[in-house]
Scaffold this motif. Sequence first.
Motif, PDB file in Angstrom:
ATOM      1  N   SER A  13       0.829  -1.209   0.000  1.00 19.95           N
ATOM      2  CA  SER A  13       0.000   0.000   0.000  1.00 19.95           C
ATOM      3  C   SER A  13       0.865   1.261   0.000  1.00 19.95           C
ATOM      4  CB  SER A  13      -0.937  -0.001   1.209  1.00 19.95           C
ATOM      5  OG  SER A  13      -0.198  -0.074   2.424  1.00 19.95           O
ATOM      6  N   LEU A  14       2.007   1.199   0.691  1.00 25.49           N
ATOM      7  CA  LEU A  14       2.907   2.353   0.719  1.00 25.49           C
ATOM      8  C   LEU A  14       3.558   2.558  -0.644  1.00 25.49           C
ATOM      9  CD1 LEU A  14       4.348   4.601   2.213  1.00 25.49           C
ATOM     10  CD2 LEU A  14       6.037   2.932   3.012  1.00 25.49           C
ATOM     11  N   PHE A  15       3.992   1.471  -1.268  1.00 22.99           N
ATOM     12  CA  PHE A  15       4.578   1.587  -2.610  1.00 22.99           C
ATOM     13  C   PHE A  15       3.573   2.219  -3.569  1.00 22.99           C
ATOM     14  CE2 PHE A  15       5.232  -0.008  -6.903  1.00 22.99           C
ATOM     15  CZ  PHE A  15       6.562   0.335  -7.136  1.00 22.99           C
ATOM     16  N   LYS A  16       2.344   1.763  -3.521  1.00 27.50           N
ATOM     17  CA  LYS A  16       1.324   2.285  -4.433  1.00 27.50           C
ATOM     18  C   LYS A  16       1.003   3.742  -4.127  1.00 27.50           C
ATOM     19  CE  LYS A  16      -0.787  -2.097  -5.778  1.00 27.50           C
ATOM     20  NZ  LYS A  16      -2.024  -2.921  -5.809  1.00 27.50           N
ATOM     21  N   LYS A  17       1.050   4.120  -2.854  1.00 24.71           N
ATOM     22  CA  LYS A  17       0.834   5.529  -2.496  1.00 24.71           C
ATOM     23  C   LYS A  17       1.887   6.416  -3.153  1.00 24.71           C
ATOM     24  CE  LYS A  17       0.815   8.668   1.514  1.00 24.71           C
ATOM     25  NZ  LYS A  17       1.880   9.560   1.026  1.00 24.71           N
ATOM     26  N   ILE A  18       3.152   5.977  -3.092  1.00 25.62           N
ATOM     27  CA  ILE A  18       4.232   6.752  -3.704  1.00 25.62           C
ATOM     28  C   ILE A  18       4.028   6.867  -5.211  1.00 25.62           C
ATOM     29  CG2 ILE A  18       6.723   6.813  -4.148  1.00 25.62           C
ATOM     30  CD1 ILE A  18       7.022   5.182  -1.497  1.00 25.62           C
TER      31      ILE A  18
ATOM     32  N   VAL B  10      12.597   8.956   4.525  1.00 30.29           N
ATOM     33  CA  VAL B  10      13.414   9.483   3.428  1.00 30.29           C
ATOM     34  C   VAL B  10      14.814   9.804   3.926  1.00 30.29           C
ATOM     35  CG1 VAL B  10      13.686  11.370   1.764  1.00 30.29           C
ATOM     36  CG2 VAL B  10      11.415  10.368   2.179  1.00 30.29           C
ATOM     37  N   SER B  11      15.814   9.245   3.253  1.00 30.84           N
ATOM     38  CA  SER B  11      17.217   9.429   3.635  1.00 30.84           C
ATOM     39  C   SER B  11      17.808  10.675   2.992  1.00 30.84           C
ATOM     40  CB  SER B  11      18.034   8.199   3.217  1.00 30.84           C
ATOM     41  OG  SER B  11      17.591   7.041   3.878  1.00 30.84           O
ATOM     42  N   LEU B  12      19.002  11.031   3.433  1.00 30.56           N
ATOM     43  CA  LEU B  12      19.703  12.187   2.868  1.00 30.56           C
ATOM     44  C   LEU B  12      19.996  11.974   1.389  1.00 30.56           C
ATOM     45  CD1 LEU B  12      21.322  14.828   3.031  1.00 30.56           C
ATOM     46  CD2 LEU B  12      23.259  13.490   3.878  1.00 30.56           C
ATOM     47  N   CYS B  13      20.532  10.797   1.050  1.00 31.07           N
ATOM     48  CA  CYS B  13      20.859  10.466  -0.336  1.00 31.07           C
ATOM     49  C   CYS B  13      21.109   8.962  -0.406  1.00 31.07           C
ATOM     50  CB  CYS B  13      22.087  11.251  -0.814  1.00 31.07           C
ATOM     51  SG  CYS B  13      23.636  10.726  -0.021  1.00 31.07           S
ATOM     52  N   ASN B  14      21.518   8.480  -1.571  1.00 33.37           N
ATOM     53  CA  ASN B  14      21.732   7.034  -1.701  1.00 33.37           C
ATOM     54  C   ASN B  14      22.996   6.550  -0.990  1.00 33.37           C
ATOM     55  OD1 ASN B  14      23.421   8.293  -3.514  1.00 33.37           O
ATOM     56  ND2 ASN B  14      22.772   7.126  -5.287  1.00 33.37           N
ATOM     57  N   ASN B  15      23.835   7.467  -0.502  1.00 33.63           N
ATOM     58  CA  ASN B  15      24.989   7.075   0.298  1.00 33.63           C
ATOM     59  C   ASN B  15      24.657   6.994   1.790  1.00 33.63           C
ATOM     60  OD1 ASN B  15      27.148   6.816  -1.688  1.00 33.63           O
ATOM     61  ND2 ASN B  15      26.887   9.013  -2.008  1.00 33.63           N
TER      62      ASN B  15
ATOM     63  N   ASP C 253       8.700  11.393   6.135  1.00 31.59           N
ATOM     64  CA  ASP C 253       8.101  10.061   6.152  1.00 31.59           C
ATOM     65  C   ASP C 253       6.900  10.052   5.209  1.00 31.59           C
ATOM     66  OD1 ASP C 253       6.853   7.636   6.716  1.00 31.59           O
ATOM     67  OD2 ASP C 253       7.171   7.780   8.873  1.00 31.59           O
ATOM     68  N   VAL C 254       6.989   9.265   4.142  1.00 33.39           N
ATOM     69  CA  VAL C 254       5.908   9.266   3.143  1.00 33.39           C
ATOM     70  C   VAL C 254       4.646   8.583   3.646  1.00 33.39           C
ATOM     71  CG1 VAL C 254       7.463   9.403   1.170  1.00 33.39           C
ATOM     72  CG2 VAL C 254       6.813   7.168   2.043  1.00 33.39           C
ATOM     73  N   ASN C 255       4.726   7.933   4.793  1.00 33.04           N
ATOM     74  CA  ASN C 255       3.507   7.389   5.391  1.00 33.04           C
ATOM     75  C   ASN C 255       2.559   8.509   5.811  1.00 33.04           C
ATOM     76  OD1 ASN C 255       3.816   4.306   5.803  1.00 33.04           O
ATOM     77  ND2 ASN C 255       5.784   5.120   6.505  1.00 33.04           N
TER      78      ASN C 255
ATOM     79  N   ILE D  87       7.849  16.645   1.905  1.00 31.57           N
ATOM     80  CA  ILE D  87       9.177  16.215   2.369  1.00 31.57           C
ATOM     81  C   ILE D  87      10.268  16.982   1.639  1.00 31.57           C
ATOM     82  CG2 ILE D  87      10.769  14.259   2.486  1.00 31.57           C
ATOM     83  CD1 ILE D  87       8.277  12.462   2.763  1.00 31.57           C
ATOM     84  N   TRP D  88      10.095  17.173   0.338  1.00 30.24           N
ATOM     85  CA  TRP D  88      11.099  17.870  -0.462  1.00 30.24           C
ATOM     86  C   TRP D  88      11.321  19.291   0.054  1.00 30.24           C
ATOM     87  CZ3 TRP D  88      14.957  16.650  -3.256  1.00 30.24           C
ATOM     88  CH2 TRP D  88      15.490  17.517  -4.212  1.00 30.24           C
ATOM     89  N   HIS D  89      10.255  19.915   0.533  1.00 23.54           N
ATOM     90  CA  HIS D  89      10.359  21.294   1.028  1.00 23.54           C
ATOM     91  C   HIS D  89      10.333  21.363   2.553  1.00 23.54           C
ATOM     92  CE1 HIS D  89      10.141  23.013  -2.963  1.00 23.54           C
ATOM     93  NE2 HIS D  89       9.059  22.328  -3.223  1.00 23.54           N
ATOM     94  N   SER D  90      10.589  20.252   3.226  1.00 30.16           N
ATOM     95  CA  SER D  90      10.570  20.225   4.685  1.00 30.16           C
ATOM     96  C   SER D  90      11.732  21.034   5.258  1.00 30.16           C
ATOM     97  CB  SER D  90      10.651  18.784   5.187  1.00 30.16           C
ATOM     98  OG  SER D  90      11.933  18.226   4.912  1.00 30.16           O
ATOM     99  N   SER D  91      11.619  21.385   6.530  1.00 35.70           N
ATOM    100  CA  SER D  91      12.685  22.152   7.177  1.00 35.70           C
ATOM    101  C   SER D  91      13.991  21.360   7.195  1.00 35.70           C
ATOM    102  CB  SER D  91      12.275  22.517   8.607  1.00 35.70           C
ATOM    103  OG  SER D  91      11.996  21.350   9.375  1.00 35.70           O
ATOM    104  N   GLN D  92      13.889  20.033   7.390  1.00 39.69           N
ATOM    105  CA  GLN D  92      15.104  19.202   7.403  1.00 39.69           C
ATOM    106  C   GLN D  92      15.805  19.240   6.052  1.00 39.69           C
ATOM    107  OE1 GLN D  92      11.999  18.362   8.415  1.00 39.69           O
ATOM    108  NE2 GLN D  92      12.050  16.627   9.848  1.00 39.69           N
TER     109      GLN D  92
END
Length: 325
Positions: A106-111, A256-261, A271-273, A280-285
Motif C-alpha cells: 500500500s505504501l509503494f502504491k501511495k508513492i 526518506v534518507s539524505l541520499c543514496n549514500n 516520512d511518506v507514510n 518532504i522535499w520542502h521540509s525544514s530538514q
Amino acid sequence: MKRNTVNNKVAFKLPYINNMYEPSEPPKTSSKAKAFLSQRFPQLRSRYLKWHYVSLVNKFIKDFMKDPQPFLAVEIETVNRCNFACEFCPVNRTIDPRPFKLMEESLFKKIIDELGAMNWSNYITLYSNNEPFMDKRIVEFIQYARAKVPKAYIHLTTNGSLLTVEKLKEILPFISLIVVDNYNDDFILTPENQKLYDYCVDHQVDKNKIVFSMRKEHEVLTSRGGQAPNKGKVKTIKSKCYLPFRQLVIRPDGKVSLCNNDVYGKYTLGDVNHQSLMEIWHSSQSNEIRSEMHKSGRKNLELCKNCDTKLTGEPWTPIIDENDS
C-alpha cells in the motif's frame, strides 16, 4: 566470450556490454589542438573534468537556491537486503546491521500514485542499497509503476543472480533501463547472466533497455560517506554535492534518507507514510541540508564531510578523477 586486451585491460566489443574499466576516449572538442593536448597530456583532461564538474554543480545549486525546483529522481528501496558480499558495500550480506524491512504494498502504491498525479516524467529508480529481485513483488511493482506513471524513466540495477529469462521477458515491456552488474574479476559473465545475455542477443532485445556492466568482485569505489568497508578515511573535498538538490531516497519503512549514500538512514528528512513527496522535499530538514551545502559545502555535514562521491549523470555516473584537495 571473445575479448580484446587494451593496455592490459579487457575491452569488450560485444553488444549490451559496458566495461567500466576500459580506458575512456578523450572528450570531443571543437579544437584539434585541445584534442591533441588531451591525448598527449591526460592530466589536463583530469583537471578539466574536475573544473567542469565543480562549475556545473555550483551553478545547479545556485540556480536551485534562487528558484527551488521539484526533485528529479525518486529512489525506492522496497526491501533492504542484498544477497551478495561486495567488499565496497556497507550493507553487503555479511555485515548488514539493518533490521529486515519489506515495504508495504500500500505504501509503494501511495508513492507511485502520487507521482502519477504529478504527471511525473523523470526518474523512478526501483532499488537503492539492495538487490531488488530479493523482493518477489518487484515485477508487479515495475508493471504498476509503468501503468500509473507512463512517462517516467523507470530504472533498476541488479546483480542478475535472481533475474531469470522469464522475469526479464515480463519486465522488458515496462522498464526503461535495467543494468545487470556482473561481478567477476576476470570479466566473465556468470552462468545466470550468460543466460540473460544469450537471450538478449538471440532475440535482439533493444540495446537501450539492458546493459551488462562488467564489475570486479573486490573493487574499491567511493567512500559512501565514510562507510565503505574497504576504503579508508578521505579528506573533505571542496566540491559540493547536488544529490540533496535532485533526489528523494525512500527506505522500505517510508522514511526518506539524505541520499543514496546514507545507507543506514542516519538522516531522516520526512516520512511518506504521513507526508506527501513535495512536503518532504520542502521540509525544514531538507531545506537546512541544502542551505548548509550551498553555504559551506560538505564540511559541516556529518555524512557529507567523509564522502568523496561525485556524480555527473543519470542514472548516477561517477566521474573518472576522484582526487580533490
